[in-house]
Design an enzyme around this catalytic site. Sequence first.
Site, PDB file in Angstrom:
ATOM      1  N   CYS A  65       0.842  -1.203   0.000  1.00 45.77           N
ATOM      2  CA  CYS A  65       0.000   0.000   0.000  1.00 45.77           C
ATOM      3  C   CYS A  65       0.879   1.256   0.000  1.00 45.77           C
ATOM      4  CB  CYS A  65      -0.955  -0.052   1.181  1.00 45.77           C
ATOM      5  SG  CYS A  65      -2.323   1.118   1.021  1.00 45.77           S
ATOM      6  N   HIS A  91      -3.600  -5.538   0.955  1.00 41.94           N
ATOM      7  CA  HIS A  91      -2.886  -5.835   2.203  1.00 41.94           C
ATOM      8  C   HIS A  91      -2.863  -7.333   2.526  1.00 41.94           C
ATOM      9  CE1 HIS A  91      -2.502  -1.689   3.888  1.00 41.94           C
ATOM     10  NE2 HIS A  91      -3.462  -1.459   3.018  1.00 41.94           N
ATOM     11  N   GLU A 124      -1.222  -8.814   4.766  1.00 44.81           N
ATOM     12  CA  GLU A 124      -1.158  -9.023   6.225  1.00 44.81           C
ATOM     13  C   GLU A 124      -2.537  -9.001   6.870  1.00 44.81           C
ATOM     14  OE1 GLU A 124      -0.542  -6.221   4.741  1.00 44.81           O
ATOM     15  OE2 GLU A 124      -1.063  -4.488   5.986  1.00 44.81           O
TER      16      GLU A 124
END
Lengths: 80, 229
Positions: B80, B197, B199
């Site tokens: 990002c 993302h 994660e």
Amino acid sequence: MKFRIDIRRKEGLSDPEGMTTHKALHNLGYTDVTSAHFGRTIYLEIEAADPAAAAAEVETMCRQLLANPVIEDYDIGVVG
Amino acid sequence: MVFPGTNCEHDVVHALDLIGLQPELVFHKETDLTGFDAVVLPGGFAHGDYLRTGAIARFSPIMGAVTAMAATGAPVIGICNGFQVLCEAGLLPGALVANRDLAFICRPVHLRVETSRSALTTGAASGEVLRIPLNSYEGNYVASPETIREMEAADQILVRYCDASGTISDAANPNGSIGNIAGVCNAAGNVAGLMPHPERAVETVLGSTDGIGLLRSIPAFADLVATRP
């Protein structure tokens, strides 16, 4: 010395703000508008004994930080 | 890597912990990355995103060490805002601008893996479809037509936005990115940037575990580099 730097998206690259504004103008009846593009203006004041050296310095600043040469063009003008 | 305004660093640390790595947060004023095998630039709003996203962060003191690490072939990953920083730093081609519809997008998107040659996709198969959250305003990837051609020829496009079946189309393009591009890498494949993302997709409770394969690619790629003759 005072400089004015106009920065804008390179032609042909996506400019969503310009495109949306263009559409909004059309919706208001301004159908003669063929394009709208957004940019950014930065004003710099520089203590300079040598105007040519100051202009060269501003050019370097544009390439290094103020504009992203990958997606933006810029014009440098002296305003005082 | 933590810049002032970074806000996804704890999510990244949690996710890297989960896959068995030993992540440490490094503040942007540090200048040394000795002892680290890889670096991740997480999402957020580094330096307030003033001027342009990533434009100020690329001059943070730590970026010299990040650039040096990238030159060694070690994994350097931007997620990002981290992707935006790597583009501004010239470590990745192109740039990221405001989304096509000028709206902040925060929802899961589908991604089709285009190549498994990078530090983010070694653990994924070409053609695999992943579901990963996207969370950005400036996620619209732009690059000149020549740059895109060079990247395609050099297999530098990692993932593209697609629908659930893996079809790439305008309808499946959330932000207007050219060619539906959601992630790219450098020529060597060790520097990789991704807008969504991974994660945030590492546990069932989060709605997807599709990010695990991408994050596991980081140590797998580092091992490949280490064992290269």
